[in-house]
Scaffold this motif. Sequence first.
Motif, PDB file in Angstrom:
ATOM      1  N   UNK A 113     -14.213  91.383  15.128  1.00  0.00           N
ATOM      2  CA  UNK A 113     -13.794  91.376  16.526  1.00  0.00           C
ATOM      3  C   UNK A 113     -12.754  90.284  16.775  1.00  0.00           C
ATOM      4  N   UNK A 114     -12.831  89.197  16.011  1.00  0.00           N
ATOM      5  CA  UNK A 114     -11.828  88.130  16.159  1.00  0.00           C
ATOM      6  C   UNK A 114     -10.473  88.576  15.618  1.00  0.00           C
ATOM      7  N   UNK A 115     -10.489  89.338  14.528  1.00  0.00           N
ATOM      8  CA  UNK A 115      -9.231  89.865  13.990  1.00  0.00           C
ATOM      9  C   UNK A 115      -8.611  90.882  14.948  1.00  0.00           C
ATOM     10  N   UNK A 116      -9.462  91.700  15.565  1.00  0.00           N
ATOM     11  CA  UNK A 116      -8.956  92.664  16.553  1.00  0.00           C
ATOM     12  C   UNK A 116      -8.396  91.946  17.778  1.00  0.00           C
ATOM     13  N   UNK A 117      -9.029  90.845  18.171  1.00  0.00           N
ATOM     14  CA  UNK A 117      -8.529  90.010  19.273  1.00  0.00           C
ATOM     15  C   UNK A 117      -7.138  89.474  18.944  1.00  0.00           C
ATOM     16  N   UNK A 118      -6.925  89.086  17.706  1.00  0.00           N
ATOM     17  CA  UNK A 118      -5.601  88.630  17.258  1.00  0.00           C
ATOM     18  C   UNK A 118      -4.560  89.728  17.463  1.00  0.00           C
ATOM     19  N   UNK A 119      -4.905  90.965  17.117  1.00  0.00           N
ATOM     20  CA  UNK A 119      -3.955  92.067  17.258  1.00  0.00           C
ATOM     21  C   UNK A 119      -3.520  92.238  18.706  1.00  0.00           C
ATOM     22  N   UNK A 120      -4.456  92.029  19.637  1.00  0.00           N
ATOM     23  CA  UNK A 120      -4.180  92.235  21.060  1.00  0.00           C
ATOM     24  C   UNK A 120      -3.420  91.082  21.694  1.00  0.00           C
ATOM     25  N   UNK A 121      -3.281  89.988  20.983  1.00  0.00           N
ATOM     26  CA  UNK A 121      -2.649  88.791  21.548  1.00  0.00           C
ATOM     27  C   UNK A 121      -1.515  88.303  20.652  1.00  0.00           C
ATOM     28  N   UNK A 154      -4.633  85.132  11.936  1.00  0.00           N
ATOM     29  CA  UNK A 154      -5.461  86.332  11.832  1.00  0.00           C
ATOM     30  C   UNK A 154      -6.866  85.968  11.363  1.00  0.00           C
ATOM     31  N   UNK A 155      -7.843  86.275  12.204  1.00  0.00           N
ATOM     32  CA  UNK A 155      -9.238  86.007  11.861  1.00  0.00           C
ATOM     33  C   UNK A 155      -9.732  84.631  12.234  1.00  0.00           C
ATOM     34  N   UNK A 156      -8.839  83.747  12.682  1.00  0.00           N
ATOM     35  CA  UNK A 156      -9.242  82.393  13.051  1.00  0.00           C
ATOM     36  C   UNK A 156      -9.250  82.247  14.571  1.00  0.00           C
ATOM     37  N   UNK A 157     -10.293  81.607  15.082  1.00  0.00           N
ATOM     38  CA  UNK A 157     -10.456  81.391  16.514  1.00  0.00           C
ATOM     39  C   UNK A 157     -10.453  79.897  16.807  1.00  0.00           C
ATOM     40  N   UNK A 158      -9.731  79.517  17.838  1.00  0.00           N
ATOM     41  CA  UNK A 158      -9.747  78.129  18.295  1.00  0.00           C
ATOM     42  C   UNK A 158     -10.248  78.094  19.733  1.00  0.00           C
ATOM     43  N   UNK A 159     -11.151  77.159  20.013  1.00  0.00           N
ATOM     44  CA  UNK A 159     -11.675  76.963  21.362  1.00  0.00           C
ATOM     45  C   UNK A 159     -11.375  75.547  21.813  1.00  0.00           C
ATOM     46  N   UNK A 160     -10.839  75.416  22.998  1.00  0.00           N
ATOM     47  CA  UNK A 160     -10.617  74.106  23.601  1.00  0.00           C
ATOM     48  C   UNK A 160     -11.366  74.050  24.927  1.00  0.00           C
ATOM     49  N   UNK A 161     -12.188  73.050  25.068  1.00  0.00           N
ATOM     50  CA  UNK A 161     -12.991  72.905  26.283  1.00  0.00           C
ATOM     51  C   UNK A 161     -12.311  71.945  27.242  1.00  0.00           C
ATOM     52  N   UNK A 205       3.048  93.071  10.126  1.00  0.00           N
ATOM     53  CA  UNK A 205       2.498  92.650  11.412  1.00  0.00           C
ATOM     54  C   UNK A 205       1.964  93.879  12.127  1.00  0.00           C
ATOM     55  N   UNK A 206       0.763  93.739  12.678  1.00  0.00           N
ATOM     56  CA  UNK A 206       0.119  94.829  13.392  1.00  0.00           C
ATOM     57  C   UNK A 206      -0.270  94.334  14.775  1.00  0.00           C
TER      58      UNK A 206
END
Length: 453
Positions: free
Chosen positions: A372-380, A17-24, A321-322
């Motif tokens: 917005x990253x936390x909301x992205x977590x909720x959707x995934x 929650x709140x953490x974003x990982x990017x892999x190129x 969990x939400x």
Amino acid sequence: MKTKKIIRASFFHSPKYGEIEFQKHAVLLVSDDGIISEIIRKEDENYQQILSQHSQKSNFIDFKDKVLLPGFIDLHIHAPQWPQAGLALDDELSHWLNNFTFPLESKYADINYAREVYTDLVKTLLTNGTTSAMYFGTIHNEATLELARICANLGQRSFVGKVVMDDETMNPDFYRDNSTKEAIENTEKFINDVQKLSKDVPQGIYPVITPRFVPSCTDNALLELGKLAKKYNCYIQSHCSESDWEHDFVLERFGKRDTEVLNQFGLLTDKSIMAHGNFINSEDADIFKKNKSSVCHCPISNSYFANAVLPVNKLKKQGLNICLGTDISGGFSPSLYDNIKHTVMTSRMLNDGVDNRLEASCRGNHDSKVSVFEAFYLATTGGGEALKLPLGIFKEGYICDFQVIDINTPTNKLPNYLDNEEHKHLLQKILYLSTSENIREVWVQGKQILKKD
């Protein structure tokens, strides 16, 4: 485990929650059954070897400058309400239900009407990147089973429930179950029919026990549905403490809060996903946590009908969990992108308050901002956690569901003028500015099910 596809792509996901990982330009090895068997990152020693070995093979796919996001997971949809999306939202809930919703839902006795509407809805959701969806159907078995078939045929993972609403005093004469006995028998038949259908569906189709909400059901119906949930180990969906009216009605009828009543009848389990939850308190939250049940946040719908904003961060801190839902058609948009944005905006209003007669320090509920990253977590990821399935992130052993985003789509090119553009800025732009035009492909269970020309 035989590798079916080798995919080279850049991707974003949110493991925490709140953490974003990017892999190129990572390489995903996907098995025959649509599971990610391995992820090779650019910095891994065998990266170039894997590319050299597979890049010329027919099962190698290179997404180049496009970006993958996990498939979105929408866990609260009233499928029959799709025709009225965007209508009557300025009315009171009772008027909206009695003059629009119930007459509309009664029309699904016509299987041909159901087929037309449900096909359009599922196609629309897929176009918006929703790869897994949990649906309320209607009281009609045949039409609701047709929804499950449509999801199966179009490739969407679905969780579908025949609605139970048997209380003669709370439901209109023209639209309710004929009796409690018939409602339970039809629910059990529906469960068996969907389980039979699911045997030939790779991505999975699941039956869901669906009391519309406590006020629409008799005590006996709630009791028997709880027994069915235990017998079949089924998913359960309903509404919980959505609005002042619902919450207060249940409290007056039972002398207990909505959460306590659902729990009393065996309807809060680790497979329960309850929509809204705007009025659950700390004791309610403890019951949800103990049962490993989830709350489905429906931010757009809440703005119209719920009389409150869900305190997402407060509940997350309590260990709940939400997940996220569109709540079509109380929520007008079929896009979780819109609901991600609305999650952020309504959390700011909760945090800062809206009554300008008060001093700023006394106006809001502080520490309520959702990024917005936390909301992205909720959707995934939050959706995968709610379903207790390996969904929502790119990880070995997880199901390979994703949407392919093109930020250079001519009809909605996302601006990228900054020299110091960071990866997180790119995701922010995708989440805030994307439309369905940017979603060029949708994959479910390792299979491409949608591609736009």
